[in-house]
Motif scaffolding. Structure first.
Motif, short mmCIF file in Angstrom:
data_model
loop_
_atom_site.label_atom_id
_atom_site.label_comp_id
_atom_site.label_asym_id
_atom_site.label_seq_id
_atom_site.Cartn_x
_atom_site.Cartn_y
_atom_site.Cartn_z
N ALA A 99 0.83 -1.21 0.00
CA ALA A 99 0.00 0.00 0.00
C ALA A 99 0.86 1.26 0.00
O ALA A 99 0.57 2.22 -0.72
CB ALA A 99 -0.94 -0.01 1.21
N GLU A 100 1.94 1.24 0.79
CA GLU A 100 2.84 2.40 0.85
C GLU A 100 3.53 2.62 -0.49
O GLU A 100 3.65 3.75 -0.96
CB GLU A 100 3.86 2.21 1.97
N ARG A 101 3.98 1.55 -1.12
CA ARG A 101 4.63 1.66 -2.45
C ARG A 101 3.65 2.23 -3.46
O ARG A 101 4.01 3.10 -4.26
CB ARG A 101 5.11 0.29 -2.93
N VAL A 102 2.42 1.74 -3.46
CA VAL A 102 1.41 2.23 -4.41
C VAL A 102 1.14 3.70 -4.15
O VAL A 102 1.07 4.51 -5.08
CB VAL A 102 0.11 1.40 -4.33
N ARG A 103 1.02 4.09 -2.88
CA ARG A 103 0.78 5.50 -2.55
C ARG A 103 1.90 6.37 -3.07
O ARG A 103 1.67 7.45 -3.64
CB ARG A 103 0.63 5.68 -1.04
N LYS A 104 3.15 5.92 -2.94
CA LYS A 104 4.29 6.69 -3.43
C LYS A 104 4.26 6.80 -4.96
O LYS A 104 4.59 7.85 -5.52
CB LYS A 104 5.61 6.08 -2.96
N LEU A 105 3.87 5.72 -5.64
CA LEU A 105 3.76 5.76 -7.10
C LEU A 105 2.65 6.72 -7.54
O LEU A 105 2.77 7.42 -8.53
CB LEU A 105 3.53 4.36 -7.66
#
Length: 169
Positions: A43-49
């Motif tokens: 979820a954190e990776r997706v938010r950063k993307l």
């Protein structure tokens, strides 16, 4: 030529992008399993993307032929100087337009248009006549549509110096 972006993507980012481009409805739990992360980390990776503007939206791909728009055309438009379609019209006036791109060269605009019939195309042309000259290309079949962007590895042989630059990433 090496790929350049404002944000450097690592292998995990590319795995996430591949998975979400194939199925944007994946839960973070399932996405994490597929890319080797916990659900919160995914979820954190997706938010950063998303924050970086790399992931811009989520949606469904639909087949226009299945709901009555079987005729697909590409129209190259050369607008009259004072009647630019970009500047003097709105999307509501042309709901048939799926995509509209500004071009360099002889034509200034490329339209991707879905229509119900040749009669519908003729009516569309009459509305388009006010904006300038155009060339219509009717799509007879779709041979290839790329829905997934995956540039993690270079797809072409690079000059040795460019390959060294790529390898530094």
């Amino acid at each position: 030529m090496a790929l350049r972006s404002e944000r450097s993507l690592d292998q995990t980012d590319w795995k996430i992008l591949r998975e979400l481009q194939q199925d944007g409805r994946l839960s973070f739990n399932e996405l994490g399993k597929r890319v080797g992360l916990s659900a919160p980390a995914a979820a954190e990776r997706v938010r950063k993307l998303e924050d970086a503007g790399i992931i811009t939206s989520y949606g469904a791909r639909v087949d226009a032929t299945r709901f009555g728009l079987p005729l697909l055309v590409f129209i190259q438009l050369r607008c009259a100087p004072d009647r630019c379609l970009f500047k003097t019209s709105s999307a509501e006036k042309f709901p048939e337009i799926l995509e509209m791109h500004r071009l360099g060269g002889h034509h200034c605009t490329m339209l991707k248009v879905a229509l119900s019939s040749m009669e519908h195309l003729e009516a569309f042309q009459e509305r388009l006549d006010a904006y300038g000259e155009y060339t219509i290309n009717v799509v007879t079949s779709n041979l290839f549509t790329k829905h997934i962007i995956d540039w993690e590895q270079p797809e072409v042989d690079l000059h040795p110096s460019a390959q060294q630059e790529w390898d530094k990433r």
